[in-house]
Motif scaffolding. Structure first.
Motif, mmCIF file in Angstrom:
data_model
loop_
_atom_site.group_PDB
_atom_site.id
_atom_site.type_symbol
_atom_site.label_atom_id
_atom_site.label_comp_id
_atom_site.label_asym_id
_atom_site.label_seq_id
_atom_site.Cartn_x
_atom_site.Cartn_y
_atom_site.Cartn_z
ATOM 1 N N MET A 174 -57.994 -18.110 -31.249
ATOM 2 C CA MET A 174 -56.960 -19.140 -31.289
ATOM 3 C C MET A 174 -55.765 -18.666 -30.478
ATOM 4 N N ASP A 199 -54.034 -26.683 -42.536
ATOM 5 C CA ASP A 199 -54.096 -27.778 -41.564
ATOM 6 C C ASP A 199 -53.988 -29.128 -42.280
ATOM 7 N N SER A 244 -59.806 -19.325 -25.187
ATOM 8 C CA SER A 244 -59.367 -19.756 -26.519
ATOM 9 C C SER A 244 -60.202 -20.947 -26.951
ATOM 10 N N GLU A 245 -60.699 -20.910 -28.172
ATOM 11 C CA GLU A 245 -61.453 -22.033 -28.704
ATOM 12 C C GLU A 245 -60.523 -23.087 -29.292
ATOM 13 N N LEU A 246 -59.289 -22.682 -29.561
ATOM 14 C CA LEU A 246 -58.295 -23.581 -30.132
ATOM 15 C C LEU A 246 -56.932 -23.174 -29.611
ATOM 16 N N LEU A 305 -52.887 -23.857 -30.187
ATOM 17 C CA LEU A 305 -51.837 -24.436 -31.022
ATOM 18 C C LEU A 305 -50.533 -24.442 -30.235
ATOM 19 N N ILE A 352 -56.949 -28.095 -36.341
ATOM 20 C CA ILE A 352 -58.121 -27.231 -36.396
ATOM 21 C C ILE A 352 -59.332 -28.109 -36.693
#
Length: 97
Positions: free
Chosen positions: A3, A25, A66-68, A70, A92
């Motif tokens: 992340m 989340d 990065s898979e996510l 923010l 998420i």
């Protein structure tokens, strides 16, 4: 899962912490939907802090994707609302509740 917190770096978070992040989340979604800035600030701060607390920093010279991603900790409620509206699943996506 890797992340990225914009402006702060990447963190590798193990599967054993994803349920907690999913709960935070859900709190964030509720706060954004309420439009309450103070509640949003608290919920988003808790989510970002949990990522940093339970994640292991990825070295700066690493080229891991990065898979996510923010938004930064100082993101506005409107910026996070746009992210939530992108897929309707929270910031998420895809984790069981």
């Amino acid at each position: 899962m890797i992340m990225r917190v914009m402006g702060e770096g990447q963190y590798e978070v193990g599967d054993d912490h994803l349920n907690l992040l999913n709960e935070l989340d859900a709190e964030l979604v509720t706060a954004v939907e309420s439009g309450d800035e103070a509640l949003f600030r608290e919920a988003y701060g808790k989510l970002i802090e949990a990522v940093k607390q339970y994640g292991t920093p990825v070295p700066l010279d690493s080229l891991e994707p990065s898979e996510l991603i923010l938004p930064s900790a100082d993101a506005t409620i409107d910026e996070v609302r746009e992210l939530l509206m992108a897929d309707g699943e929270g910031v998420i996506p895809g984790f069981p509740e």
